[in-house]
Motif scaffolding. Structure first.
Motif, PDB file in Angstrom:
ATOM      1  N   ILE A 207      -2.869   9.415   6.932  1.00 17.39           N
ATOM      2  CA  ILE A 207      -4.259   9.157   6.523  1.00 17.39           C
ATOM      3  C   ILE A 207      -4.669   7.729   6.867  1.00 17.39           C
ATOM      4  O   ILE A 207      -5.737   7.490   7.440  1.00 17.39           O
ATOM      5  N   LEU A 208      -3.816   6.755   6.507  1.00 15.54           N
ATOM      6  CA  LEU A 208      -4.139   5.360   6.816  1.00 15.54           C
ATOM      7  C   LEU A 208      -4.368   5.183   8.322  1.00 15.54           C
ATOM      8  O   LEU A 208      -5.302   4.499   8.743  1.00 15.54           O
TER       9      LEU A 208
ATOM     10  N   MET B  60     -11.445  12.726   1.307  1.00 16.83           N
ATOM     11  CA  MET B  60     -10.009  12.706   1.050  1.00 16.83           C
ATOM     12  C   MET B  60      -9.762  13.625  -0.145  1.00 16.83           C
ATOM     13  O   MET B  60     -10.155  13.310  -1.261  1.00 16.83           O
TER      14      MET B  60
ATOM     15  N   ASN C  45      -4.743  13.004  -5.799  1.00 16.19           N
ATOM     16  CA  ASN C  45      -4.280  12.281  -4.620  1.00 16.19           C
ATOM     17  C   ASN C  45      -5.388  11.944  -3.634  1.00 16.19           C
ATOM     18  O   ASN C  45      -5.211  11.065  -2.779  1.00 16.19           O
TER      19      ASN C  45
ATOM     20  N   MET D 237       2.161  10.204  -3.853  1.00 14.92           N
ATOM     21  CA  MET D 237       1.832  10.740  -2.536  1.00 14.92           C
ATOM     22  C   MET D 237       3.057  10.827  -1.639  1.00 14.92           C
ATOM     23  O   MET D 237       3.961  10.010  -1.707  1.00 14.92           O
TER      24      MET D 237
ATOM     25  N   LEU E  17       2.386  11.701   4.719  1.00 10.54           N
ATOM     26  CA  LEU E  17       0.987  12.105   4.599  1.00 10.54           C
ATOM     27  C   LEU E  17       0.099  10.880   4.425  1.00 10.54           C
ATOM     28  O   LEU E  17      -0.940  10.742   5.089  1.00 10.54           O
ATOM     29  N   LEU E  18       0.543   9.953   3.563  1.00  9.23           N
ATOM     30  CA  LEU E  18      -0.244   8.729   3.348  1.00  9.23           C
ATOM     31  C   LEU E  18      -0.364   7.938   4.641  1.00  9.23           C
ATOM     32  O   LEU E  18      -1.454   7.483   5.019  1.00  9.23           O
TER      33      LEU E  18
ATOM     34  N   ILE F 279      -8.009   4.679  -2.560  1.00  6.82           N
ATOM     35  CA  ILE F 279      -7.810   3.280  -2.969  1.00  6.82           C
ATOM     36  C   ILE F 279      -6.701   2.638  -2.151  1.00  6.82           C
ATOM     37  O   ILE F 279      -6.737   1.436  -1.907  1.00  6.82           O
ATOM     38  N   CYS F 280      -5.711   3.423  -1.712  1.00  7.91           N
ATOM     39  CA  CYS F 280      -4.683   2.843  -0.849  1.00  7.91           C
ATOM     40  C   CYS F 280      -5.302   2.366   0.463  1.00  7.91           C
ATOM     41  O   CYS F 280      -5.066   1.250   0.911  1.00  7.91           O
ATOM     42  N   ASN F 281      -6.082   3.233   1.079  1.00  9.05           N
ATOM     43  CA  ASN F 281      -6.703   2.833   2.348  1.00  9.05           C
ATOM     44  C   ASN F 281      -7.587   1.610   2.158  1.00  9.05           C
ATOM     45  O   ASN F 281      -7.518   0.651   2.929  1.00  9.05           O
ATOM     46  N   ASN F 282      -8.389   1.616   1.094  1.00  8.64           N
ATOM     47  CA  ASN F 282      -9.324   0.515   0.937  1.00  8.64           C
ATOM     48  C   ASN F 282      -8.639  -0.783   0.523  1.00  8.64           C
ATOM     49  O   ASN F 282      -9.103  -1.866   0.860  1.00  8.64           O
TER      50      ASN F 282
ATOM     51  N   VAL G  54      -5.968   8.576  -4.807  1.00  8.12           N
ATOM     52  CA  VAL G  54      -4.883   7.676  -4.402  1.00  8.12           C
ATOM     53  C   VAL G  54      -5.060   7.263  -2.944  1.00  8.12           C
ATOM     54  O   VAL G  54      -4.990   6.077  -2.600  1.00  8.12           O
ATOM     55  N   ALA G  55      -5.308   8.253  -2.087  1.00  7.11           N
ATOM     56  CA  ALA G  55      -5.473   7.953  -0.662  1.00  7.11           C
ATOM     57  C   ALA G  55      -6.623   6.982  -0.452  1.00  7.11           C
ATOM     58  O   ALA G  55      -6.518   6.026   0.328  1.00  7.11           O
TER      59      ALA G  55
ATOM     60  N   THR H 128       0.824  -1.209   0.000  1.00 11.08           N
ATOM     61  CA  THR H 128       0.000   0.000   0.000  1.00 11.08           C
ATOM     62  C   THR H 128       0.859   1.261   0.000  1.00 11.08           C
ATOM     63  O   THR H 128       0.624   2.188  -0.780  1.00 11.08           O
TER      64      THR H 128
ATOM     65  N   GLY I  11      -7.764   1.522   7.316  1.00  9.26           N
ATOM     66  CA  GLY I  11      -6.644   0.707   6.854  1.00  9.26           C
ATOM     67  C   GLY I  11      -5.571   0.518   7.919  1.00  9.26           C
ATOM     68  O   GLY I  11      -4.664  -0.275   7.753  1.00  9.26           O
TER      69      GLY I  11
ATOM     70  N   TYR J 127      -6.602  16.483   3.939  1.00  7.65           N
ATOM     71  CA  TYR J 127      -5.789  16.924   2.804  1.00  7.65           C
ATOM     72  C   TYR J 127      -4.851  15.803   2.371  1.00  7.65           C
ATOM     73  O   TYR J 127      -4.135  15.224   3.178  1.00  7.65           O
ATOM     74  N   CYS J 128      -4.827  15.485   1.082  1.00  9.75           N
ATOM     75  CA  CYS J 128      -4.071  14.332   0.580  1.00  9.75           C
ATOM     76  C   CYS J 128      -3.022  14.703  -0.453  1.00  9.75           C
ATOM     77  O   CYS J 128      -2.419  13.810  -1.046  1.00  9.75           O
ATOM     78  N   GLY J 129      -2.824  15.990  -0.712  1.00 10.32           N
ATOM     79  CA  GLY J 129      -1.830  16.359  -1.714  1.00 10.32           C
ATOM     80  C   GLY J 129      -2.481  16.919  -2.961  1.00 10.32           C
ATOM     81  O   GLY J 129      -3.645  17.346  -2.932  1.00 10.32           O
TER      82      GLY J 129
ATOM     83  N   MET K  78       2.370   6.464  -6.929  1.00  9.70           N
ATOM     84  CA  MET K  78       1.326   7.287  -7.538  1.00  9.70           C
ATOM     85  C   MET K  78       1.479   8.759  -7.163  1.00  9.70           C
ATOM     86  O   MET K  78       0.627   9.577  -7.515  1.00  9.70           O
TER      87      MET K  78
END
Lengths: 346, 346, 346, 346
Positions: free
Chosen positions: C253-254, D183, D214, C245, C249-250, D220-223, D217-218, C236, C259, D208-210, C243
């Protein structure tokens, strides 16, 4: 002989080992010169019983027999069925232990379910090992891990005995028909040649696989590739059918293209594609889920032990394991992977 | 014809479509009775250029040509190479757009990289679609998803045109040699028969796969099974070798047993096993990692769209994707999966 | 106690077992009333040595010690380091065999690498088993399969001895600091309470896991989930970074979303995200690839034995196995899965 | 502000964007200075309808509304429900096209099922794009692929408009309660600040994700991490239970150890472990199989496009896809992975 065997492999599809002119001469071991008087057989289960029967029928004019199984009913039935010669009441004897088998017989075949049984029969209390000598030829047809197979061979060689590992493919049908394939690991070509006349009474193809333990390697390698290919073929046939293709047409295209494999050509898992496949007869008979799961467990553990990556092998192990755990699938042929894939999407 | 084709499939290994006695008669469309005057070709890339060349050589006595490619250098080169007849300076024309191709030619072949290019060439501004009519026979040899292929066919049928999808296998080598396999989706046998004479100039095997879109289905099914089998063979060969077996001996055993597949028999990924394999020549040439990754992406997305489970297909997609992302592997043949597995365990 | 333990579990994050008011009273076994005179320890390897040291330091005023290890240098070093009291030269003794340990000590801890070593120490020649009685309390801290753990416990119970399985997590760092977590399987609460005072000298969290064998179950379950989560977090983070990020920051968020997991929050595998992670210090130290591979092998084999499907567990096993086989990764922390994924795509 | 946002992220678990002192001032765009007169909303489906309702209720005193949906029944119902002020009959208008929305409103929210719908609404015939200018602030809350999100943003920026992508998590429950998490991808902090007052009427956490894209991106990464963790937790709980552990006890141990994750702590898939989990209420409600399958498809395709390896992500995609294809599972919460694993082994 090994070199010539390899040379022939590109010419013939089924490599049956050359029949020796007089196989029985193979029985005269250099060290003793004595003739075999008694053949021993340990392990008369679903596979072992028909194998022992074929071996008996092939050698009953030349040798006597001694058998052992933990299940006494099995051995007494064998006795009743085969001790029929009025002139030779003692043609077949039932031993009280593996040790007694080794004391009386010089040629011995063992056919056991798993490594721990092999360990017990060879090295346990009253095991074969106690009486083995340079006069013995021992063939283990069990499917076990390579390390146990080489441990057995090493211990026997230290006693001067001849030892080969010879796991089989072909199932109970092949065992009864005497058409099994034996995959033979043997440190010397001489031992391989000595073993062949006996194996040929029980099987059709006697395949040399290298040094001791390599019979086991060949078997799990083949079955891992088979296990993966069957699921791959099932996924592919199911995908094509769900996308609207006629299954026979799809199978025909695969089988003339680069996707073809034994599972698509000979044993297609989609019902109706081939007249005589397990799939077409409801996945009955054949090679059961638990057997494939067992072989894949051996393969994946061997991979872990040798630090080899087998992603698809591990995935296939899980999928057969999943089907073997389901009461609707555990007794079906392993090609029911197709049924699993197609019926779960209901 | 389709029925007889199926019937023959069990007899012949490579099913080459029957040569019609006079293929050119196929060009007389019922609706018009007119003879083909001009053949169009759109997309002269790595695959399309040699295909167009073979088609030109096969039909130059019977028809003129019009070509289109976004890359003008390609089309002007083709013009220079083939407009050599002093009596017919206009044998080959370069079109300014796909639309012009459709305006001038009645038989059209397209060979494009992916779905979005097909959409643009057919339905975009100045696309083929604007001038298609019941006089046209259009063959799309691109490898795209089934839904785009059926959308194209449906739109063409509504205009009365004949349309088939005909993705190929065989690579640039096969394109140059004219030995490609075409997997043809066609709603009617008549359209299939009309297309064959043209396809036979570019390929050796013209395989009927069912209704429109099924050419694409057959191709991704075959390539998914191939992609999985190649990794499975690589895992198996690597396991056997790491457990001590001779690779040629192991390959020989697999290839006479139930584990055999095209990847083990014809294209073994272990170097040295076969003299002419990609593996033996350092994995150069052949079918590259990104191509296999692309086809598996189509297969896995088709599976998701049709709610079909393809565990091994998805795993294989990831593995080829991983190799395609590595600069040491991206330009190698897809059988370098063996190299990946064996060299990562260093 | 068990009920109250469970009740507390929702309130406290780290459940340290309640300190008994006078732990030493726990040593008076009902059956004998005798006080412990000597504590035995078998297996003084990387983990066992610091554990034995902490146990010695915690009980040296109340009991003598007897130790055994196959490596004599280890035991003689321990002797030299700890037999320092001039008034009690015999505080620590080195035994000649596990049997001697059982003859002299009534409280025994064993810490061994794998199932076969446990089998040898308990049931082999001159093993513990020969001298065990109702006076003994035996704690096995080895990580082994459940079936061996329950076999040990059953055999000990038949002799009247108290037996628990208590595998640990926390690594060599935790062993040295005395902060290990013990996951305890015990058929009775009384035995759990008896064992606690000893375990508390070596660890911080003493967690009750159910009947004998369940300590092993809890450990492999936790480590399987951990092993999968670490790869999932690595995939992840790598996907997000590729991609575009920012990794911090990622991660932020997670970690405030669904997640989040221990691997993303506490031990993020992406370098620089956390100051004190193994990732940030070059993946040195920590929990090595071969250890995770070993625990996953136990987990996957347990799954096969209980007919449980663990697709992701099997895949994770292969991936750690792959990294453990690579000389650039075998000595790194298991979070180097991120490095593997990001650097292979070069 | 972004920097301070990051700094805060380690302190607060749920990062709610700071409420601006007078959010409405954010509506005065520099370029025009004009006040928002009308807010537009396109896409009033299961998610969009409650979101539009909350936005309306939050801003009805400050702005009028214009809405569009392909389903006219939905929009006329909204009209009936909300155009209730007798003094202002025209508070809500229904537009005939997205174009009309852009012509009348300067602040626009879109909430659409997938990329192709976004393409149509923005760039299709009578799409938003035709009337966008530097006076517009456009927020797309759809979950789509990153490339479409950046394409939309780029096109809007070229017209001078402000554009953010703001996919949500929280489901229909969160949409109704106004507690969604947004996000947000935004090229400038100013645009992020402009959007916040509107998003805060529909959600609780504005993250805020960028840069633009993004947000996607945030999400689908989390999910992806969530989807894998849920199956991993299901495999682990099922393994422990089948090996004899009490599920609550096992969950308690995992949740105080390194195996813990949101799926084990907050949403445990084993029925009975948590009182209010989807598992305990029969897997009803929650986040459905097809939604998780859709998000994983976006994640895996993004991975393929960026040459990122996601083995576990691809496997999870297949497993949810398998369950989404089964009529007994398609309507269940995604945590029914546990049910699938435990019931298939019957």
């Amino acid at each position: 002989m090994i070199a010539s065997f390899l040379a022939r492999s590109s010419q013939s599809k089924t490599r049956v080992a050359t029949k020796l002119a007089s196989p029985i001469t193979g029985l005269r071991f250099k060290s003793t010169g004595s003739k075999v008087k008694r053949i021993g057989f340990v392990g008369l289960g679903n596979m072992g019983l028909p194998m022992a029967t074929n071996l008996f029928n092939g050698f009953k004019d030349k040798a006597d027999f001694i058998i052992y199984d933990i299940n006494q009913k099995t051995t007494s039935n064998f006795l009743k069925d085969h001790n029929t010669d009025p002139n030779n009441k003692d043609k077949v004897k039932v031993a009280k232990s593996p040790l007694e088998v080794a004391q009386e017989a010089t040629v011995i075949v063992t056919m056991l379910p798993a490594s721990q049984h092999v360990e017990g029969v060879y090295f346990g209390k009253d095991g074969l090992f106690g009486a083995l000598s340079e006069n013995h030829l021992v063939m283990d047809a069990s499917t076990i891990d390579q390390s146990m197979a080489t441990r057995v061979a090493k211990a026997l060689h230290e006693k001067g005995a001849k030892a080969i590992d010879a796991p089989v493919s072909g199932g109970t049908g092949g065992a009864q028909a005497g058409t099994l394939t034996f995959m033979v690991g043997s440190n010397t070509n001489a031992d391989f040649e000595l073993a062949k006349p006996y194996l040929e009474k029980m099987g059709k193809n006697i395949v040399y696989c290298g040094t001791n333990g390599n019979g086991q390697v060949a078997k799990i390698c083949n079955n891992m590739l088979l296990g993966i290919s069957m699921i791959a073929t099932s996924e592919t046939m199911n995908l094509g059918v769900r996308m609207g293709m006629d299954p026979k047409l799809l199978a025909g295209i695969l089988n003339t293209s680069s996707g073809r494999c034994w599972s698509s050509e000979v044993y297609n898992p989609c019902p109706g594609v081939q007249e005589n496949s397990a799939a077409t007869r409801g996945y009955t008979g054949g090679f059961g889920m638990p057997l494939m799961a067992k072989d894949l467990r051996l393969a994946v553990n061997a991979a872990v032990d040798t630090k080899t990556t087998v992603m698809l092998g591990a995935m296939a192990q899980q999928l057969y394991n999943q089907m073997a755990a389901n009461k609707d699938y555990e007794n079906l042929d392993f090609s029911a992977a197709y049924k699993w894939l197609s019926e779960n999407a209901k």
